[in-house]
Design a protein around this motif. Structure first.
Motif, mmCIF file in Angstrom:
data_model
loop_
_atom_site.group_PDB
_atom_site.id
_atom_site.type_symbol
_atom_site.label_atom_id
_atom_site.label_comp_id
_atom_site.label_asym_id
_atom_site.label_seq_id
_atom_site.Cartn_x
_atom_site.Cartn_y
_atom_site.Cartn_z
ATOM 1 N N ALA A 167 8.811 6.848 -10.482
ATOM 2 C CA ALA A 167 7.531 5.861 -10.582
ATOM 3 C C ALA A 167 7.836 4.718 -10.922
ATOM 4 O O ALA A 167 7.675 3.403 -10.254
ATOM 5 C CB ALA A 167 6.392 6.623 -11.326
ATOM 6 N N LYS A 168 8.681 4.652 -11.746
ATOM 7 C CA LYS A 168 9.225 3.134 -12.564
ATOM 8 C C LYS A 168 9.866 2.284 -11.588
ATOM 9 O O LYS A 168 9.781 1.196 -11.551
ATOM 10 C CB LYS A 168 10.028 3.419 -13.814
ATOM 11 N N ALA A 169 10.982 3.072 -10.846
ATOM 12 C CA ALA A 169 11.707 2.535 -9.836
ATOM 13 C C ALA A 169 10.775 1.831 -8.759
ATOM 14 O O ALA A 169 11.038 0.642 -8.342
ATOM 15 C CB ALA A 169 12.750 3.477 -9.281
ATOM 16 N N GLU B 159 0.710 -1.318 0.043
ATOM 17 C CA GLU B 159 0.031 -0.041 0.008
ATOM 18 C C GLU B 159 0.885 1.455 -0.083
ATOM 19 O O GLU B 159 0.570 2.372 -0.802
ATOM 20 C CB GLU B 159 -0.965 0.094 1.224
ATOM 21 N N GLY B 160 1.938 1.277 0.903
ATOM 22 C CA GLY B 160 2.859 2.340 0.880
ATOM 23 C C GLY B 160 3.476 2.578 -0.446
ATOM 24 O O GLY B 160 3.533 3.763 -0.647
ATOM 25 N N LEU B 161 4.076 1.481 -1.105
ATOM 26 C CA LEU B 161 4.661 1.752 -2.504
ATOM 27 C C LEU B 161 3.662 2.218 -3.413
ATOM 28 O O LEU B 161 4.126 3.127 -4.289
ATOM 29 C CB LEU B 161 5.238 0.340 -2.697
ATOM 30 N N ALA B 162 2.313 1.667 -3.535
ATOM 31 C CA ALA B 162 1.403 2.140 -4.469
ATOM 32 C C ALA B 162 1.157 3.756 -4.203
ATOM 33 O O ALA B 162 1.109 4.349 -5.250
ATOM 34 C CB ALA B 162 0.137 1.497 -4.315
ATOM 35 N N LEU C 99 7.560 -2.685 -5.936
ATOM 36 C CA LEU C 99 6.563 -3.131 -5.617
ATOM 37 C C LEU C 99 6.260 -4.545 -6.258
ATOM 38 O O LEU C 99 6.036 -5.491 -5.543
ATOM 39 C CB LEU C 99 5.265 -2.142 -6.250
ATOM 40 N N THR C 100 6.983 -4.837 -7.514
ATOM 41 C CA THR C 100 6.875 -5.997 -8.231
ATOM 42 C C THR C 100 7.667 -7.186 -7.313
ATOM 43 O O THR C 100 7.320 -8.232 -7.066
ATOM 44 C CB THR C 100 7.266 -6.066 -9.608
ATOM 45 N N VAL C 101 8.666 -6.757 -6.986
ATOM 46 C CA VAL C 101 9.775 -7.620 -6.176
ATOM 47 C C VAL C 101 8.927 -7.970 -4.832
ATOM 48 O O VAL C 101 9.003 -9.167 -4.484
ATOM 49 C CB VAL C 101 10.832 -7.059 -5.900
#
Length: 476
Positions: free
Chosen positions: A353-355, A335-338, A360-362
């Motif tokens: 944002a991409k980084a 949630e925080g990363l989103a 988030l994916t990891v």
């Protein structure tokens, strides 16, 4: 819970639990506070005579608040030798039996992830408030954990995890030779009669029998030479890379060495084993040989399970602890990363944002793999799934089969909600991992799988959502 209006909730009361706490430091005080809040009235602690700070003047706050008859003095917690260690295990069981403690809580110290200790508690008819003996064996040792991870389709660091098996097979190359060494040493190894098992599995079974009997079938020098030969092979495959030796019983960086020259391996193997005190006769001396991931972050996932289900409570980035060990604790949540990704895009910072999307994916992958691993080892308490992260890749490192110093930052981010499967309006919440460990120890598989929820905090004007990242600074 025992005073809840809901009959369903009241069945999970823990007031009648009697617990002996066999650890020290902040987690001991936290456990006493949590257990008392849960309504427990019979709580005891061990007090080591070697704890000069707290013995005999009882300067620690938890000792001043304890009834002296529930403070049990022992020479030390684990003993300086293997014989003393075994005697201490028996002494702890005797204290429990004599004083009526049914549960043992070991926090994050000394014996919390010691499979032999946990099994001794279970064999004495007591309950261990932490991962059970099976989980300790399947997840606590680095070699077993890595094998389980491979079976559960979890990303692992390239390398080998069976140095002792390979050493045995260098000395005893076939089933007949393994049968002879077993017979010569009076070892009962049923696996020798199982033709379906491969040779490595049979060698592993012979080794397990030797550890149980307390004898050595190989020397440290022979193990070091085997690993030197293996290192020569793997260095050719990953030219220009460095590698890491890890003792299976290490933790907190202990029992690990990095090398680039295979000739260093035999000496480093002995150093690692000495550091984790695994050089005695009959000790399991297995070590792992792995590719060293150079540019890394150290991430971990908080796990809770009851032996059937397993849930995650987000991650923690421990990379800062390289220089601020246990002082800076950083939580990382989906949630925080989103939220951070949305903010970066709102500011027009697409690169950032991409980084963050890669992070988030990891994190999502690590949480999914952690839950799979927890179910595979039948995790029935709190544990931590640890990984190293390099860019968009991550590799499973180990599992700490205990609660950790950093657990409080995960509690700040998430709580657990247990819901009546017959009535979705009937539920209770748990905000403490120590409380959750007690609930699981008492009620085990009767507990339904909980859902995690984001905790909301109150300000002077209104409720505010969970911070995007939680950093907790511990006093020095």
């Amino acid at each position: 819970l025992g005073h809840a209006r809901s009959e369903w909730t009241r069945q999970f009361a823990c007031e009648d639990m009697s617990v002996l706490i066999v650890c020290r430091g902040p987690i001991r005080k936290e456990a006493i506070d949590v257990f008392r809040e849960m309504g427990m009235t019979k709580i005891g602690i061990l007090l080591s005579e070697r704890d000069s700070i707290v013995y005999p003047r009882a300067l620690a706050p938890e000792l001043r608040m304890m009834d002296p008859k529930h403070v049990h003095r022992v020479p030390d917690y684990t003993g300086a030798t293997k014989e003393e260690r075994v005697e201490r295990m028996h002494e702890i069981a005797r204290i429990c039996k004599t004083h009526g403690y049914d549960y043992v809580f070991a926090g994050y110290g000394f014996m919390a992830e010691d499979e032999e200790f946990v099994r001794s508690i279970e064999n004495a008819g007591l309950s261990f408030m932490g991962p059970c003996g099976f989980t300790q064996g399947a997840a606590g040792k680095k070699d077993e954990a890595k094998r389980t991870a491979l079976e559960a389709n979890v990303s692992v660091t390239p390398g080998i995890n069976d140095g002792t098996v390979r050493t045995m097979l260098r000395k005893h190359a076939d089933r007949a030779a393994l049968a002879k060494v077993a017979a010569d040493n009076g070892l009962d190894v049923p696996a020798l009669a199982n033709e379906a098992l491969d040779l490595a599995a049979v060698a592993e079974a012979v080794l397990a029998a030797s550890y149980a009997k307390g004898i050595d079938l190989y020397t440290i020098e022979e193990l070091g030479e085997t690993l030197r030969l293996e290192a020569e092979k793997i260095i050719k495959e990953y030219a220009g890379s460095r590698f890491r030796i890890k003792a299976i019983g290490g933790g907190g960086g202990k029992g690990q060495r990095i090398f680039s020259d295979p000739s260093q391996v035999p000496e480093l193997v002995r150093e690692c084993l000495t550091e984790v005190k695994a050089t005695g006769v009959g000790d399991n001396k297995n070590v792992l040989l792995e590719l060293n991931i150079e540019q890394t972050r150290h991430n971990e996932i908080q796990l809770v399970g009851n032996g059937e289900w397993c849930v995650t409570l987000g991650g923690r980035d421990c990379s800062l602890q390289m220089h601020e060990q246990k002082l800076l604790e950083l939580s990382v949540t989906q949630e925080g990363l989103a939220d951070e990704i949305a903010d970066a895009r709102a500011r027009g910072n697409e690169v950032h944002a991409k980084a963050l999307e890669a992070d988030l994916t990891v994190l999502i992958r690590m949480e999914e793999e952690a839950a799979r691993f927890g179910e595979a080892v039948k995790l029935d308490s709190a544990s931590t799934f640890e990984c190293i992260v390099e860019g968009s890749r991550h590799f499973f490192m180990e599992v700490n089969t205990r609660i950790q110093v950093e657990h409080r930052v995960s509690e700040l981010c998430y709580g657990l909600r247990f819901t009546n499967p017959e009535d979705v309006t009937d539920s209770f919440e748990v905000h403490s991992l120590v409380e959750c460990m007690a609930l699981i120890a008492k009620h085990k598989k009767a507990l339904p799988k909980p859902t995690r929820f984001v905790r909301v905090y109150s300000s002077t004007s209104a409720s505010v959502p969970m911070p995007r990242m939680f950093i907790r600074v511990r006093p020095a």
